[in-house]
Motif scaffolding. Structure first.
Motif, short mmCIF file in Angstrom:
data_model
loop_
_atom_site.label_atom_id
_atom_site.label_comp_id
_atom_site.label_asym_id
_atom_site.label_seq_id
_atom_site.Cartn_x
_atom_site.Cartn_y
_atom_site.Cartn_z
N GLU A 81 0.82 -1.21 0.00
CA GLU A 81 0.00 0.00 0.00
C GLU A 81 0.86 1.26 0.00
OE1 GLU A 81 -2.97 -0.20 -0.87
OE2 GLU A 81 -3.03 -2.38 -0.68
N GLU A 82 2.07 1.18 0.56
CA GLU A 82 3.00 2.31 0.45
C GLU A 82 3.42 2.49 -1.01
OE1 GLU A 82 6.28 2.02 3.10
OE2 GLU A 82 5.04 1.83 4.90
N VAL A 83 3.67 1.36 -1.68
CA VAL A 83 4.04 1.42 -3.10
C VAL A 83 2.88 2.02 -3.91
CG1 VAL A 83 4.67 0.06 -5.12
CG2 VAL A 83 5.62 -0.52 -2.87
N MET A 84 1.65 1.59 -3.61
CA MET A 84 0.50 2.11 -4.34
C MET A 84 0.30 3.61 -4.10
SD MET A 84 -0.55 -0.33 -6.22
CE MET A 84 1.22 -0.71 -6.34
N ALA A 85 0.63 4.07 -2.91
CA ALA A 85 0.56 5.51 -2.65
C ALA A 85 1.51 6.27 -3.57
CB ALA A 85 0.89 5.80 -1.18
N CYS A 86 2.68 5.68 -3.82
CA CYS A 86 3.63 6.30 -4.76
C CYS A 86 3.10 6.24 -6.18
CB CYS A 86 4.99 5.62 -4.66
SG CYS A 86 5.84 5.86 -3.08
N TRP A 87 2.55 5.09 -6.57
CA TRP A 87 1.98 4.98 -7.92
C TRP A 87 0.87 6.00 -8.12
CZ3 TRP A 87 1.38 -0.61 -10.24
CH2 TRP A 87 2.63 -1.24 -10.23
N SER A 88 0.05 6.22 -7.11
CA SER A 88 -1.06 7.16 -7.23
C SER A 88 -0.58 8.59 -7.42
CB SER A 88 -1.95 7.08 -5.99
OG SER A 88 -2.56 5.80 -5.89
N ALA A 89 0.65 8.86 -7.01
CA ALA A 89 1.20 10.22 -7.13
C ALA A 89 1.91 10.45 -8.46
CB ALA A 89 2.16 10.48 -5.97
N ILE A 90 1.99 9.44 -9.33
CA ILE A 90 2.63 9.59 -10.64
C ILE A 90 1.76 10.49 -11.52
CG2 ILE A 90 3.36 8.39 -12.74
CD1 ILE A 90 3.92 5.92 -10.97
N THR A 91 2.36 11.50 -12.10
CA THR A 91 1.63 12.39 -13.01
C THR A 91 1.98 12.13 -14.47
OG1 THR A 91 3.34 14.09 -12.74
CG2 THR A 91 1.42 14.20 -11.27
N ALA A 92 3.07 11.45 -14.74
CA ALA A 92 3.49 11.17 -16.12
C ALA A 92 2.62 10.07 -16.73
CB ALA A 92 4.95 10.73 -16.14
N PRO A 93 2.39 10.13 -18.04
CA PRO A 93 1.77 8.99 -18.70
C PRO A 93 2.64 7.75 -18.53
CG PRO A 93 1.81 10.90 -20.15
CD PRO A 93 2.69 11.23 -18.98
N VAL A 94 2.00 6.59 -18.36
CA VAL A 94 2.71 5.34 -18.09
C VAL A 94 2.40 4.33 -19.18
CG1 VAL A 94 3.04 3.44 -16.47
CG2 VAL A 94 2.60 5.75 -15.60
N LEU A 95 3.44 3.68 -19.71
CA LEU A 95 3.29 2.52 -20.59
C LEU A 95 3.65 1.29 -19.77
CD1 LEU A 95 2.86 1.12 -23.33
CD2 LEU A 95 5.29 1.57 -23.83
N TRP A 96 2.69 0.41 -19.58
CA TRP A 96 2.86 -0.81 -18.78
C TRP A 96 2.92 -1.99 -19.74
CZ3 TRP A 96 3.20 -2.27 -13.61
CH2 TRP A 96 2.90 -3.60 -13.31
N VAL A 97 4.03 -2.72 -19.77
CA VAL A 97 4.20 -3.81 -20.72
C VAL A 97 4.43 -5.12 -19.97
CG1 VAL A 97 5.40 -4.61 -22.78
CG2 VAL A 97 5.28 -2.16 -22.30
N GLU A 98 3.62 -6.11 -20.30
CA GLU A 98 3.78 -7.47 -19.78
C GLU A 98 4.17 -8.41 -20.90
OE1 GLU A 98 0.43 -8.85 -17.48
OE2 GLU A 98 -0.04 -6.81 -16.81
N ALA A 99 4.73 -9.56 -20.54
CA ALA A 99 5.10 -10.58 -21.51
C ALA A 99 4.09 -11.73 -21.46
CB ALA A 99 6.50 -11.11 -21.22
N GLU A 100 3.73 -12.22 -22.63
CA GLU A 100 2.72 -13.28 -22.72
C GLU A 100 3.10 -14.52 -21.90
OE1 GLU A 100 0.42 -15.84 -26.24
OE2 GLU A 100 2.32 -14.83 -26.67
#
Length: 290
Positions: free
Chosen positions: A215-234
């Protein structure tokens, strides 16, 4: 292959190796590698970039040619401190395009929330994070860390660069002979006995003392203002870190819900080392996003 150059800078007291590709003064992409990897690992993506870019990829502390940290434990916040210092060095006057793979993806995700003004666009390659923990796990976790301090964790050595390349291909069967042969001398070095040692501090294999507090990590993610490209591998194996696949999928989607502006992509015919498996497709995706 696109030629690269190396330099060494001092980052928070440690001699740090940094690799560069492309033209000085071109738009900057800062790329950071994952656990037991090195900056040279991004060579294949750089080879397939079509535009005019200056790509910078450091070796994290205790990996590659960067000096090992003093002491017997690597603390995750130190990576944030190192990244902050390196961005101040290379881009003191403006935000950067920031890409991270795996452990590096976790680092850049935290950093982009802590220093949102320093990140223009963020690319996270398989930086899922770890399994959520509970406070009551802390006593056993601290005990495990203390037990680890008493033990040495040697890394295996190899008789030749060909053997190192074969080891890389064992971990990633999709890795071609040519790419494995390129990576082997960046991933290892000969010791005094003529054996090839992996360029990673064995202390990285020990458990750290601090629980992963999602939840601390998610608090940081919630504060991101830049557009994010999230890439996963099949064909990623990262589900192993998060639990059964169906349960883990739901948790990853929950975490993605904390990002304000996110574009997701699935890389076909690729495993966790997607930058080795599908660098051309990944390069096109990255440039389109940037």
């Amino acid at each position: 292959m696109t030629p690269s150059r190396s330099e060494f800078i001092t980052v928070r007291g440690l001699r740090t190796h940094v690799r560069h590709w492309g033209r000085e003064g071109a738009p900057l992409i800062f790329m950071v590698h994952g656990w037991m990897d090195v900056g040279a690992s991004f060579q294949f993506i750089v080879d397939d970039l079509a535009g005019d870019w200056h790509v910078i990829a450091p070796d994290w502390r205790g990996f590659g040619l960067t000096e090992r940290a003093p002491g017997d434990t690597y603390y995750f916040p130190d990576y944030l401190g190192d990244l902050d210092a390196m961005l101040d060095h290379y881009s003191p006057d403006g935000p950067v395009n920031l890409l991270g793979h795996s452990m590096g993806g976790n680092i850049v995700g935290l950093y982009a929330g802590v220093r949102p003004e320093r990140v223009r666009r963020l690319i996270n390659l398989e930086g899922f994070g770890m399994k959520a923990t509970r406070p009551e796990q802390a006593p056993a976790h601290y005990a495990r860390w203390l037990d680890g301090l008493r033990q040495s964790v040697p890394l295996r050595t190899y008789p030749s660069l060909a053997a190192v390349a074969a080891r890389l291909q064992k971990t990633n069967p999709r890795l071609s002979d040519r790419r494995a042969a390129f990576l082997a001398p960046h991933w290892s070095a000969p010791n005094d006995a003529g054996q090839f040692e992996i360029l990673g501090d064995p202390a990285h294999k020990k458990a750290g003392p601090v629980l992963y507090r999602v939840e601390e990590v998610m608090a940081c993610w919630s504060a991101i203002t830049a557009p994010v490209l999230w890439v996963e591998a099949e064909h990623t194996n990262m589900w192993e870190w998060l639990g059964p696949k169906e349960q883990a999928r739901a948790e990853v989607d929950r975490r993605l819900g904390h990002l304000q502006q996110v574009q997701t992509a699935m890389m076909a015919d690729a495993g966790h080392m997607l930058h080795h498996d599908q660098p051309a497709a990944l390069a096109r995706l990255i440039e389109g996003f940037l």
